[in-house]
Design an enzyme around this catalytic site. Structure first.
Site, PDB file in Angstrom:
ATOM      1  N   ASP A  84      33.393  39.500  68.049  1.00  0.00           N
ATOM      2  CA  ASP A  84      32.794  38.181  67.925  1.00  0.00           C
ATOM      3  C   ASP A  84      31.300  38.366  67.637  1.00  0.00           C
ATOM      4  O   ASP A  84      30.747  39.445  67.888  1.00  0.00           O
ATOM      5  CB  ASP A  84      33.020  37.438  69.250  1.00  0.00           C
ATOM      6  CG  ASP A  84      32.289  36.115  69.326  1.00  0.00           C
ATOM      7  OD1 ASP A  84      32.350  35.352  68.345  1.00  0.00           O
ATOM      8  OD2 ASP A  84      31.657  35.848  70.368  1.00  0.00           O
ATOM      9  N   ASP A  86      28.462  35.411  68.000  1.00  0.00           N
ATOM     10  CA  ASP A  86      27.549  34.631  68.833  1.00  0.00           C
ATOM     11  C   ASP A  86      27.722  34.979  70.312  1.00  0.00           C
ATOM     12  O   ASP A  86      28.836  34.990  70.842  1.00  0.00           O
ATOM     13  CB  ASP A  86      27.796  33.140  68.623  1.00  0.00           C
ATOM     14  CG  ASP A  86      27.465  32.692  67.211  1.00  0.00           C
ATOM     15  OD1 ASP A  86      26.441  32.023  67.025  1.00  0.00           O
ATOM     16  OD2 ASP A  86      28.231  33.027  66.288  1.00  0.00           O
ATOM     17  N   ARG A 129      30.343  19.204  66.005  1.00  0.00           N
ATOM     18  CA  ARG A 129      28.973  19.744  66.032  1.00  0.00           C
ATOM     19  C   ARG A 129      28.379  19.845  64.634  1.00  0.00           C
ATOM     20  O   ARG A 129      27.213  19.502  64.421  1.00  0.00           O
ATOM     21  CB  ARG A 129      28.980  21.121  66.712  1.00  0.00           C
ATOM     22  CG  ARG A 129      29.172  21.047  68.218  1.00  0.00           C
ATOM     23  CD  ARG A 129      29.302  22.421  68.846  1.00  0.00           C
ATOM     24  NE  ARG A 129      30.570  23.043  68.496  1.00  0.00           N
ATOM     25  CZ  ARG A 129      30.838  24.338  68.637  1.00  0.00           C
ATOM     26  NH1 ARG A 129      29.918  25.157  69.106  1.00  0.00           N
ATOM     27  NH2 ARG A 129      32.026  24.822  68.313  1.00  0.00           N
ATOM     28  N   LYS A 218      41.070  34.635  64.339  1.00  0.00           N
ATOM     29  CA  LYS A 218      40.554  35.891  64.890  1.00  0.00           C
ATOM     30  C   LYS A 218      41.714  36.844  65.205  1.00  0.00           C
ATOM     31  O   LYS A 218      41.640  38.046  64.928  1.00  0.00           O
ATOM     32  CB  LYS A 218      39.726  35.618  66.145  1.00  0.00           C
ATOM     33  CG  LYS A 218      38.391  34.936  65.856  1.00  0.00           C
ATOM     34  CD  LYS A 218      37.522  34.896  67.102  1.00  0.00           C
ATOM     35  CE  LYS A 218      36.145  34.346  66.768  1.00  0.00           C
ATOM     36  NZ  LYS A 218      35.168  34.607  67.847  1.00  0.00           N
ATOM     37  N   ASP A 241      33.223  36.767  73.945  1.00  0.00           N
ATOM     38  CA  ASP A 241      32.797  36.122  75.193  1.00  0.00           C
ATOM     39  C   ASP A 241      33.438  34.775  75.455  1.00  0.00           C
ATOM     40  O   ASP A 241      33.373  34.257  76.576  1.00  0.00           O
ATOM     41  CB  ASP A 241      31.273  35.929  75.184  1.00  0.00           C
ATOM     42  CG  ASP A 241      30.844  34.811  74.233  1.00  0.00           C
ATOM     43  OD1 ASP A 241      30.224  33.836  74.675  1.00  0.00           O
ATOM     44  OD2 ASP A 241      31.163  34.918  73.025  1.00  0.00           O
ATOM     45  N   ASN A 244      37.885  31.187  72.487  1.00  0.00           N
ATOM     46  CA  ASN A 244      38.499  31.405  71.177  1.00  0.00           C
ATOM     47  C   ASN A 244      38.660  32.889  70.838  1.00  0.00           C
ATOM     48  O   ASN A 244      39.247  33.246  69.822  1.00  0.00           O
ATOM     49  CB  ASN A 244      37.708  30.693  70.070  1.00  0.00           C
ATOM     50  CG  ASN A 244      36.298  31.210  69.912  1.00  0.00           C
ATOM     51  OD1 ASN A 244      35.641  31.554  70.888  1.00  0.00           O
ATOM     52  ND2 ASN A 244      35.812  31.258  68.688  1.00  0.00           N
TER      53      ASN A 244
END
Length: 294
Positions: A84, A86, A129, A218, A241, A244
């Protein structure tokens, strides 16, 4: 020895001989094999109940900022890393920093946090978002990248060391290609994939290209890379983290929750709570002198 227990220090807490002795005493282990003085050591672990061994070692460390990972010794060094981006490879959530540029960071950050905890479905939360970013000039993305985004310590060494030992490194993000392309090049990932922000007349349209790359995508990426490379399940490592990331973490030979939300840390086979990304190298048995510094 069929299993191995690894203790890993952190920037806040060096791993001492006393820490190693406490873990050894609790589990009746032999002498530690130091991978990096003051940072990481291995113990041979004969028990088959690695979860119980991990729990006992953590209890013995009595709240010290030391990470503990127990795993099978076979296929310990992985041939595929899927990560991942972010809050894993970088220290920020890119969409929150974009929101800051239009003065709505608290509003978007709250949605991000709920999505990463698993309280919201990822795809609709992302659409919501991104819609709030409508009209943001594209030049602001470049400014955010240059001024707001910082690498998680240890990332470049992680990729450089694994690649030097024949592994493939892929960055697979629910974020945006604008950032993954730049971060992948900077950190040393050979592949990257993420969502595409739609733009028109130099501004964001408030939409993202469908289909959205989320939890399933993913997982699919991990399976596809594994198949293309002809790797066994055990030869793969996934790290993330957020909620997802759980599917790919569960599908990997070793799935690691990195500085993760509680739901993810609890569900993942392994977790790194305190260390930087070089912890993923020590988990694989790399010694300090084998780590490549780009």
């Amino acid at each position: 020895m069929s299993n191995v227990l690894t203790l890993i220090g952190s920037p806040a807490q060096a791993l001492t001989e006393d820490h190693a002795a406490e873990a050894a005493r609790a589990l009746n282990l032999g002498a530690p094999d130091w991978l990096a003085p003051g940072m990481a050591c291995d113990f041979a672990l004969d028990t088959g109940d690695i979860k119980a061994a991990e729990d006992a070692a953590r209890a013995a460390l009595n709240g010290a900022a030391i990470d503990v990972v127990a795993q099978p010794l076979a296929h310990r060094r992985k041939k595929l890393l899927v990560a991942d981006m972010d809050s894993t490879i970088i220290e920020q959530e890119c969409i929150d920093e974009l929101a800051d540029a239009v003065g709505i960071k608290p509003q978007i950050a709250e949605i991000t946090e709920r999505a990463m905890r698993g309280d919201l479905e990822f795809e609709p939360a992302l659409r919501e978002r991104v819609s709030l970013l409508k009209g943001l000039p594209v030049v602001e993305l470049e400014r955010v990248y240059n001024e707001k985004i910082s690498l998680m310590p240890g990332g470049p060494a992680l990729c450089a060391t694994m690649r030097a030992n024949g592994a493939t490194c892929a960055l697979v993000s629910g974020g945006f290609t604008f950032f993954t392309a730049r971060i992948a090049e900077r950190v040393g990932f050979q592949h990257n994939q993420a969502n595409v922000l739609l733009m028109e007349d130099g501004k964001l349209t408030g939409q993202v290209r469908e289909p959205i790359l989320g939890r399933q995508a993913k997982l699919d990426a991990l399976i596809q890379f594994r198949g293309k490379l002809g790797l066994a399940y055990e030869e793969t490592l996934a790290v993330g983290d957020g909620a997802n990331d759980l599917a790919m973490i569960g599908e990997a030979g070793l799935g690691v929750a990195y500085h993760a939300k509680p739901l993810v840390a609890e569900a993942a086979p392994a977790r790194v709570t305190y260390g930087d990304l070089t912890a993923l190298l020590y988990i694989q048995g790399y010694r300090a002198e084998e780590i490549v510094t780009p």
